[in-house]
Design a protein around this motif. Structure first.
Motif, short mmCIF file in Angstrom:
data_model
loop_
_atom_site.label_atom_id
_atom_site.label_comp_id
_atom_site.label_asym_id
_atom_site.label_seq_id
_atom_site.Cartn_x
_atom_site.Cartn_y
_atom_site.Cartn_z
N GLY A 62 0.87 -0.94 -0.08
CA GLY A 62 -0.05 -0.23 0.27
C GLY A 62 1.09 1.76 0.25
O GLY A 62 1.59 1.13 0.86
N SER A 63 0.69 2.53 -0.82
CA SER A 63 1.34 3.50 -1.04
C SER A 63 0.57 5.05 -0.70
O SER A 63 1.24 5.32 0.30
CB SER A 63 1.93 3.99 -1.83
OG SER A 63 0.49 4.31 -3.08
N ARG A 64 -1.00 5.05 -0.73
CA ARG A 64 -1.20 5.99 -0.27
C ARG A 64 -2.91 6.18 0.04
O ARG A 64 -3.50 4.93 -1.33
CB ARG A 64 -0.87 7.35 -0.93
CG ARG A 64 -0.83 6.99 -2.55
CD ARG A 64 -0.56 8.21 -3.54
NE ARG A 64 -1.05 8.34 -4.41
CZ ARG A 64 -0.47 9.16 -5.34
NH1 ARG A 64 -0.76 10.69 -5.37
NH2 ARG A 64 -1.34 8.33 -6.96
N GLN A 65 -3.87 6.78 -0.23
CA GLN A 65 -5.50 6.74 -0.79
C GLN A 65 -5.92 7.84 -2.11
O GLN A 65 -5.49 9.05 -1.49
CB GLN A 65 -6.29 6.91 0.30
CG GLN A 65 -7.36 6.92 0.53
CD GLN A 65 -8.20 7.00 0.76
OE1 GLN A 65 -9.29 5.29 1.72
NE2 GLN A 65 -8.59 7.22 1.95
N VAL A 66 -6.01 7.18 -3.24
CA VAL A 66 -6.49 8.39 -4.77
C VAL A 66 -7.83 8.76 -4.14
O VAL A 66 -8.70 7.48 -3.50
CB VAL A 66 -6.03 7.97 -5.17
CG1 VAL A 66 -4.89 8.08 -5.57
CG2 VAL A 66 -6.50 6.51 -5.10
#
Length: 370
Positions: free
Chosen positions: A172-176
């Motif tokens: 996971g990296s971020r929320q878009v």
């Protein structure tokens, strides 16, 4: 079917425009991107841009996992986590692993489908060539991790499943924020009606793409003031050459608003690939009063383009409350990572990073609605 490197003359679509641009040194286009750029031939209609890196610790996060998971994470924690104890704890974790990740050569990777944008849209693709692509790149780069960035669970759940079937790790990296609704549904959100009134009342002049060329230097200044000076120098440091080349090749669709003196006050640059629109280039006069709603002007340019073209808009991360209240659906973004051919020590680094991101980072993102 044979996966291979593409010849310039056979590349098609948006990938062709990018590949021509990046025949020159990458840092002439993006100051903080030092990378090798090539194009992968999958079939006569499908081409993937590839970036190749080894160390380059000060690169933008668009091709540097170290910058994404260490440098940028520290800055996002500083902006968004108000709990002092939690912020201190997260800083300690990042500080503790940063040198360890460097020693594990975390930046030695090839990124697939990398347009060097904050969000890389994907073509309409069923993923059946993933095993062949992996085998080819593993042979070409036996010491490099293979990374597919910008996969979100709203649009790409099928691809994420196929990657995992093919022994990829997903991190996971971020929320878009995804806008996938009709204009009628969008107008039911009270904030959008308010925004429309604000834009009409402001009385700025709308500038279409065909009239934006002379305004590109101003657009670049607005972008740099917002993304580099206000937020982070780890964001892509685009040059005027990049803006001009994208305009000339029709890769980015620029739109904006000027005041009555002809000064650019807000703009958006949209990149469209198949059924997805992104807005990687945004800027507005951050010195203007908030009541002028210049961010609203810029954001709505991308949203209205989505309705005009009938496509899905990925409005990336940032300003989460603003996007939620206007119909954006949150979706966790992942990178798919193939590391099974790497040494045990390097795999350990990546899997530790995966655990931290998926078990700590993603739950915090969801809890704080980032």
């Amino acid at each position: 079917m044979s996966i291979r490197w593409a010849r310039q003359e056979e590349i098609k679509g948006k990938v062709k425009g990018f590949s021509r641009m990046f025949e020159s040194q990458s840092q002439l286009l993006i100051n903080n991107v030092n990378t090798q750029y090539r194009v992968l031939y999958v079939n006569e209609e499908l081409f993937f841009p590839i970036t190749i890196n080894d160390t380059e610790w000060y690169n933008s996060f668009v091709c540097s996992p170290y910058s994404a998971y260490v440098g940028y994470s520290k800055e996002e924690i500083k902006w968004t986590i108000k709990n002092v104890a939690l912020r201190f704890f997260l800083f300690l974790i990042i500080k503790g692993i940063s040198g360890w990740l460097k020693r594990g050569e975390i930046n030695k990777n090839v990124h697939v489908n990398n347009f060097l944008l904050s969000t890389n849209p994907y073509p309409e693709w069923d993923g059946k060539e993933i095993p062949q692509i992996t085998a080819f790149l593993k042979t070409e780069f036996p010491d490099h991790a293979i990374v597919f960035r910008s996969l979100n669970d709203y649009q790409h759940s099928h691809l994420l499943n196929i990657f995992e079937t093919n022994r990829y790790d997903t991190i996971g990296s971020r929320q878009v924020y995804i806008f996938d609704l009709t204009k009628e549904e969008w107008l039911k959100h009270r904030n959008n009606k308010h925004d429309n009134k604000l834009i009409r009342k402001a009385g700025l002049n709308y500038i279409a793409h065909k009239d934006m060329q002379a305004l590109l230097p101003q657009a670049l200044r607005l972008y740099r003031k917002l993304y580099l000076e206000k937020y982070s120098e780890l964001n892509p440091q685009f040059t005027l050459k990049y803006f001009q080349e994208c305009y000339k090749a029709g890769i980015i669709d620029f739109q904006g608003y000027t005041d009555h003196a002809g000064n650019l006050k807000a703009f958006s640059g949209q990149f469209t690939l198949d059924k997805t629109i992104t807005s990687p280039l945004v800027g507005y006069d951050i010195s203007a009063p908030r009541k002028d709603g210049l961010y609203i002007h810029a954001a709505q340019l991308a949203i209205l383009t989505k309705f005009k073209l009938g496509l899905v808009l990925n409005l990336s991360s940032g300003a989460p409350a603003f996007k939620r209240m206007r119909g954006g659906k949150p979706s966790i973004e992942y990178s798919a990572l193939f590391i099974n051919h790497l040494s045990k020590n390097r795999k350990l680094r990546w899997r530790a990073l995966k655990w931290i991101s998926n078990k700590i980072g993603v739950p915090l993102i969801k809890k704080y609605k980032l």
